[in-house]
Design a protein around this motif. Structure first.
Motif, PDB file in Angstrom:
ATOM      1  N   GLY A   1      -5.473  -3.600   6.633  1.00  0.00           N
ATOM      2  CA  GLY A   1      -4.171  -3.365   7.244  1.00  0.00           C
ATOM      3  C   GLY A   1      -4.250  -2.335   8.371  1.00  0.00           C
ATOM      4  N   ALA A   2      -5.210  -1.438   8.263  1.00  0.00           N
ATOM      5  CA  ALA A   2      -5.354  -0.361   9.248  1.00  0.00           C
ATOM      6  C   ALA A   2      -5.437  -0.895  10.672  1.00  0.00           C
TER       7      ALA A   2
ATOM      8  N   GLY B   1       2.188   1.345   4.653  1.00  0.00           N
ATOM      9  CA  GLY B   1       1.036   2.215   4.449  1.00  0.00           C
ATOM     10  C   GLY B   1       0.472   2.840   5.704  1.00  0.00           C
TER      11      GLY B   1
ATOM     12  N   GLU C   1     -17.084   0.924   2.748  1.00  0.00           N
ATOM     13  CA  GLU C   1     -16.214  -0.067   3.389  1.00  0.00           C
ATOM     14  C   GLU C   1     -16.980  -1.385   3.481  1.00  0.00           C
TER      15      GLU C   1
ATOM     16  N   LEU D   1      -6.834   3.391   6.326  1.00  0.00           N
ATOM     17  CA  LEU D   1      -6.108   4.609   6.696  1.00  0.00           C
ATOM     18  C   LEU D   1      -6.107   5.625   5.571  1.00  0.00           C
ATOM     19  N   HIS D   2      -5.858   5.146   4.363  1.00  0.00           N
ATOM     20  CA  HIS D   2      -5.702   6.084   3.253  1.00  0.00           C
ATOM     21  C   HIS D   2      -7.041   6.669   2.806  1.00  0.00           C
TER      22      HIS D   2
ATOM     23  N   LYS E   1       2.562   4.295   8.222  1.00  0.00           N
ATOM     24  CA  LYS E   1       3.384   5.460   8.522  1.00  0.00           C
ATOM     25  C   LYS E   1       3.179   6.603   7.548  1.00  0.00           C
TER      26      LYS E   1
ATOM     27  N   ALA F   1     -18.148  -2.225  -2.511  1.00  0.00           N
ATOM     28  CA  ALA F   1     -18.212  -1.804  -3.910  1.00  0.00           C
ATOM     29  C   ALA F   1     -18.114  -3.054  -4.764  1.00  0.00           C
TER      30      ALA F   1
HETATM   31  C1  LIG Z   1       0.845  -7.494   9.938  1.00  0.00           C
HETATM   32  C2  LIG Z   1       1.047  -6.147   9.316  1.00  0.00           C
HETATM   33  C3  LIG Z   1       2.022  -5.286   9.826  1.00  0.00           C
HETATM   34  C4  LIG Z   1       2.205  -4.023   9.265  1.00  0.00           C
HETATM   35  N1  LIG Z   1       3.088  -3.175   9.865  1.00  0.00           N
HETATM   36  C5  LIG Z   1       3.210  -1.901   9.413  1.00  0.00           C
HETATM   37  C6  LIG Z   1       4.041  -0.978  10.093  1.00  0.00           C
HETATM   38  O1  LIG Z   1       4.632  -1.291  11.136  1.00  0.00           O
HETATM   39  N2  LIG Z   1       4.145   0.280   9.580  1.00  0.00           N
HETATM   40  C7  LIG Z   1       3.482   0.671   8.445  1.00  0.00           C
HETATM   41  O2  LIG Z   1       3.641   1.806   8.010  1.00  0.00           O
HETATM   42  N3  LIG Z   1       2.661  -0.184   7.801  1.00  0.00           N
HETATM   43  C8  LIG Z   1       2.500  -1.452   8.252  1.00  0.00           C
HETATM   44  N4  LIG Z   1       1.655  -2.320   7.603  1.00  0.00           N
HETATM   45  C9  LIG Z   1       1.002  -1.888   6.359  1.00  0.00           C
HETATM   46  C10 LIG Z   1      -0.257  -1.063   6.562  1.00  0.00           C
HETATM   47  O3  LIG Z   1      -1.101  -1.668   7.508  1.00  0.00           O
HETATM   48  C11 LIG Z   1      -0.995  -0.920   5.219  1.00  0.00           C
HETATM   49  O4  LIG Z   1      -0.106  -0.485   4.228  1.00  0.00           O
HETATM   50  C12 LIG Z   1      -2.130   0.086   5.358  1.00  0.00           C
HETATM   51  O5  LIG Z   1      -3.103  -0.372   6.265  1.00  0.00           O
HETATM   52  C13 LIG Z   1      -2.773   0.396   4.023  1.00  0.00           C
HETATM   53  O6  LIG Z   1      -3.820   1.296   4.253  1.00  0.00           O
HETATM   54  P1  LIG Z   1      -5.033   1.384   3.297  1.00  0.00           P
HETATM   55  O7  LIG Z   1      -5.939   2.412   3.840  1.00  0.00           O
HETATM   56  O8  LIG Z   1      -4.540   1.553   1.922  1.00  0.00           O
HETATM   57  O9  LIG Z   1      -5.709  -0.068   3.334  1.00  0.00           O
HETATM   58  P2  LIG Z   1      -6.411  -0.881   4.515  1.00  0.00           P
HETATM   59  O10 LIG Z   1      -6.088  -0.305   5.822  1.00  0.00           O
HETATM   60  O11 LIG Z   1      -6.078  -2.300   4.279  1.00  0.00           O
HETATM   61  O12 LIG Z   1      -7.949  -0.642   4.222  1.00  0.00           O
HETATM   62  C14 LIG Z   1      -8.553  -1.087   3.036  1.00  0.00           C
HETATM   63  C15 LIG Z   1     -10.024  -1.309   3.295  1.00  0.00           C
HETATM   64  O13 LIG Z   1     -10.677  -1.531   2.054  1.00  0.00           O
HETATM   65  C16 LIG Z   1     -11.751  -2.386   2.289  1.00  0.00           C
HETATM   66  N5  LIG Z   1     -12.215  -2.968   1.016  1.00  0.00           N
HETATM   67  C17 LIG Z   1     -11.579  -3.877   0.247  1.00  0.00           C
HETATM   68  N6  LIG Z   1     -12.302  -4.162  -0.853  1.00  0.00           N
HETATM   69  C18 LIG Z   1     -13.426  -3.406  -0.786  1.00  0.00           C
HETATM   70  C19 LIG Z   1     -14.575  -3.243  -1.621  1.00  0.00           C
HETATM   71  N7  LIG Z   1     -14.719  -3.939  -2.761  1.00  0.00           N
HETATM   72  N8  LIG Z   1     -15.551  -2.372  -1.243  1.00  0.00           N
HETATM   73  C20 LIG Z   1     -15.431  -1.675  -0.085  1.00  0.00           C
HETATM   74  N9  LIG Z   1     -14.362  -1.780   0.743  1.00  0.00           N
HETATM   75  C21 LIG Z   1     -13.373  -2.633   0.407  1.00  0.00           C
HETATM   76  C22 LIG Z   1     -11.199  -3.400   3.280  1.00  0.00           C
HETATM   77  O14 LIG Z   1     -12.226  -4.051   3.988  1.00  0.00           O
HETATM   78  C23 LIG Z   1     -10.316  -2.525   4.161  1.00  0.00           C
HETATM   79  O15 LIG Z   1     -10.988  -2.099   5.346  1.00  0.00           O
HETATM   80  C24 LIG Z   1       1.445  -3.608   8.135  1.00  0.00           C
HETATM   81  C25 LIG Z   1       0.482  -4.470   7.613  1.00  0.00           C
HETATM   82  C26 LIG Z   1       0.253  -5.714   8.198  1.00  0.00           C
HETATM   83  C27 LIG Z   1      -0.821  -6.593   7.622  1.00  0.00           C
END
Ligand SMILES: Cc1cc2nc3c(=O)[nH]c(=O)nc-3n(C[C@H](O)[C@H](O)[C@H](O)COP(=O)(O)OP(=O)(O)OC[C@H]3O[C@@H](n4cnc5c(N)ncnc54)[C@H](O)[C@@H]3O)c2cc1C
Ligand SMILES: [Zn+2]
Lengths: 407, 86
Positions: A58-59, A356, A50, A28-29, A358, A194
Motif C-alpha cells: 500500500g505504501a 494507513g 521485505e 510505511l508502518h 496518513k 518471512a
Molecule cells: C489504492 C489505495 C489507495 C489508498 N489511499 C490512501 C489514502 O489516501 N490515505 C491513507 O491514509 N491510506 C491510503 N491507503 C492505505 C495505505 O496505503 C495502507 O494502509 C498502508 O500502506 C499500510 O501500510 P503498511 O506499512 O502497514 O503496509 P504496506 O505499505 O502494504 O507494506 C507491507 C509490506 O509487507 C510486505 N510483505 C508482505 N508479506 C511479507 C512477508 N511474508 N515477508 C516480508 N514482507 C512481506 C509487502 O511486500 C509490503 O511491501 C490506500 C491504499 C490503496 C491500495
C-alpha cells in the motif's frame, strides 16, 4: 559521476543470524517503527524484511490523502499527531515529503449527513483540530468546478471543511524513512520473505526468511494487507480482518481546477489534483475478500459516472492509469495495534484499511515505544485486539465514508 | 469481469449480483455456555486465506438464495470443491 547513483538507504546489508527486533514488511508502518526504535529508544539492531521491495505494498499505491477528522475520540489524537509530524519529518529526514496542505472537503448529500458531519466536527474541535461545516454555496465558492445543482443523483447539501489536511508524496515518505533508518544502522533486507515465525514457551524465538534464519526475541508484523493472512498462516491466530482490493486512477494532466481533496461518501468517490495536474481519484473496493489487486471495468464506469455528476467539467477527460492494492478492513474501521498478547514478543500493526498512509508516522512512533518498553502506550490502548470479544468495537463505522464487507 | 459465481438456482451469474456472506465457519455455535471469545471467533475472526476458501454468498439481486461455494482469493475464480476439504 553522471550515471552512477547510490541507493538512498545505504549499501545492501548482510542478513545477520540474530537481531534484537525483526520487522516483517517494508511498508510505511515497518519503516516508521524502525526509524523511531532507533531515534527514540536507541534500538538499532533491527532488521526489516521485505519480500519484494520497500513500498511494494500500500505504501507505493495509496492516494496519499492525509487528514485528522476521524469520528471517534480515540482515533483523532493519533491522526492529529501523524498530521503534525509531516513538516517535522521533512526537516528531520532531510527529505522533501512534499506536504501539500490543500485542505479536505467532505461533501454531504442529505440533512442526515449534515447532522453526522456536525458530530464529527465537534469531535475534531474538541481535540483542537480545525474543521467546519459549510453550506453548498460556500463549497462552490471554494471549488468553482463543483456541481451544486439539484438535478444530480446526490445533490450537495453542504460540506465538512478540514483545512489542516491535504496530500503528502507517498514515495517520498518511504524513501525518506528508509534513508533515516539506514543512517541509524537499521538493516533493510529487500527480496527477503518471512516464511515462518517461531515461538518457544509462548514467546517469540525467531523468524525464517527466504534468505536464512534469524534468531530474535521480538517480531513486528506490519505487512499491510498481507498481515492477517501471514499471522494466521504462521501463528494460527485469526484476526477480525477482511482483505479487499482497492482501486485508484488518474486522469490526463489538466490545468489547475481543483485546489482541495474533495470526497463524497454517497458517490463513493474522492478526487484531488496532483502537483502534475492529474486528477487522482479513488476508491472503489469490490466487497469480497481477495488478494488480486486487479482493476475492473466496472470501477472505471462507476468513477466516470460519479465524477461527471459532481465535477461535470471532467466529462470527456481520459483516464491515464488505474491500479489496485490491498486494504485490510476491520469491522469497526479502526486498526489493530497489539503486542505481547497472546505471544510474548509478538507485535502487530495492521487493519489499517485505506487509512494507513496518513497514520504511519504516529503509529510507528508509538509502536516503537510499545516494542522498546514492552508496555502499551496509552495512545494505542484503545486499538487492542481484545476489544472485539469485549464488544467494544470502535465507532469509526459512523464516519462519513464507511465501506467493508461487514456492513 | 472480476468475478462470476454459480447460484444453485440461477446458474452462473455476474459477481456484482451477489453479496459476500463471509468465510464458512460452520454452524452457529450453541449459545449454552458460549464464551465471548468463542462468539467473537464465530462473528468476527477470519483466516484471510490466500488461496481456496469455502465461503457464503447471497444472490441479492437474483433469487435470494444463500449458498456456499469455493473460491480462490488469489485469482477471484470460483473452483470445484477441493479434495481435502470437508
Ligand atoms: C489504492 C489505495 C489507495 C489508498 N489511499 C490512501 C489514502 O489516501 N490515505 C491513507 O491514509 N491510506 C491510503 N491507503 C492505505 C495505505 O496505503 C495502507 O494502509 C498502508 O500502506 C499500510 O501500510 P503498511 O506499512 O502497514 O503496509 P504496506 O505499505 O502494504 O507494506 C507491507 C509490506 O509487507 C510486505 N510483505 C508482505 N508479506 C511479507 C512477508 N511474508 N515477508 C516480508 N514482507 C512481506 C509487502 O511486500 C509490503 O511491501 C490506500 C491504499 C490503496 C491500495
Ligand atoms: Zn439465484
Amino acid at each position: 559521476m553522471l550515471f552512477t547513483y547510490k541507493s538512498l538507504w545505504g549499501k545492501k546489508p548482510r542478513l545477520k543470524s540474530s537481531y534484537e527486533v525483526v520487522i516483517i514488511g517494508g511498508g510505511l508502518h515497518g519503516l516508521a517503527t524502525a526509524y523511531y526504535l532507533a531515534r527514540d529508544h536507541g534500538i538499532t539492531d533491527v532488521a526489516i524484511v521485505e519480500k519484494r521491495y520497500i513500498g511494494f505494498g500500500g505504501a507505493g499505491r495509496n492516494t496519499a490523502i492525509v487528514r485528522a477528522n476521524q469520528r471517534t475520540q480515540y482515533n483523532v489524537p493519533l491522526y492529529k499527531e501523524a498530521l503534525d509530524l509531516w513538516p517535522v519529518l521533512t526537516k528531520e529526514l532531510d527529505f522533501n515529503l512534499m506536504f501539500n496542505n490543500c485542505g479536505n472537503l467532505n461533501l454531504m448529500h442529505s440533512e442526515a449527513a449534515m447532522k453526522a458531519a456536525r458530530m464529527t466536527i465537534a469531535t475534531a474541535q474538541f481535540h483542537g483540530v480545525e474543521s467546519h461545516l459549510i453550506d453548498a454555496k460556500q463549497a462552490k465558492e471554494m471549488v468553482p468546478a463543483l456541481n451544486i445543482s439539484e438535478d444530480i443523483t446526490f445533490p450537495i447539501h453542504g460540506a465538512m471543511y478540514h483545512p489542516p489536511g491535504g496530500i503528502v508524496r507517498h514515495d517520498a515518505v518511504v524513501w525518506g524513512l528508509a534513508k533515516g533508518c539506514a543512517k541509524k544502522g537499521v538493516h533493510i533486507h529487500q527480496q527477503t520473505e518471512a516464511t515462518a515465525i517461531h515461538t518457544q514457551g509462548g514467546k517469540i524465538a525467531g523468524v525464517t526468511t527466504s534468505q536464512g534464519h534469524i534468531k530474535t526475541p521480538k517480531v513486528l508484523v506490519s505487512a499491510g494487507g498481507y498481515s492477517a493472512g501471514v499471522i494466521n498462516h504462521m501463528l494460527g491466530l485469526k484476526l477480525p480482518i477482511s482483505v479487499l482490493t482497492i482501486q485508484a486512477m488518474v486522469t490526463q494532466p489538466l490545468k489547475p481546477l481543483l485546489n482541495h481533496v474533495v470526497s463524497s461518501g454517497a458517490y463513493h468517490c474522492y478526487a484531488n489534483q496532483t502537483l502534475k495536474g492529474e486528477i487522482a481519484t479513488g476508491a472503489h473496493m469490490d466487497p469480497w475478500p481477495n488478494y488480486t489487486t486487479q482493476t475492473t471495468a466496472h470501477y472505471i464506469k462507476h468513477q466516470a459516472e460519479a465524477l461527471s455528476d459532481w465535477l461535470p467539467c471532467l466529462r470527456g477527460v481520459r483516464f491515464m492509469r488505474i491500479w489496485g492494492g490491498l486494504a485490510d478492513m476491520t469491522p469497526d474501521m479502526a486498526p489493530i495495534l497489539e503486542g505481547n498478547d497472546p505471544i510474548g514478543g509478538f507485535y502487530m500493526d495492521c487493519g489499517w484499511g485505506y487509512f494507513g498512509f496518513k497514520s504511519c508516522s504516529a503509529a510507528g512512533k508509538y509502536m516503537a515505544q510499545f516494542i522498546a518498553t514492552e508496555n502499551c502506550p496509552d495512545m494505542l490502548k484503545p486499538f487492542n485486539l481484545r476489544r472485539y470479544e469485549k464488544h467494544q468495537l470502535m465507532g469509526e463505522t459512523a464516519a462519513l465514508v464507511s465501506y467493508t464487507p461487514d456492513n | 469481469m472480476a468475478l462470476t459465481l454459480t447460484c444453485p438456482i440461477c446458474g452462473k451469474r455476474n459477481g456484482y449480483e451477489f453479496r459476500y456472506g463471509g468465510e464458512d465457519k460452520g454452524s452457529r455455535p450453541d449459545e449454552k455456555g458460549l464464551s465471548p471469545a468463542d462468539w467473537c471467533d464465530y462473528v468476527h475472526m477470519n483466516t484471510c486465506t490466500a488461496g481456496v476458501q469455502k465461503e457464503w454468498w447471497f444472490h441479492r439481486d437474483g433469487c435470494g438464495a444463500w449458498f456456499s461455494t469455493y473460491r480462490n482469493t488469489l485469482s477471484n475464480l470460483e473452483v470445484d470443491r477441493p479434495e481435502d476439504s470437508t
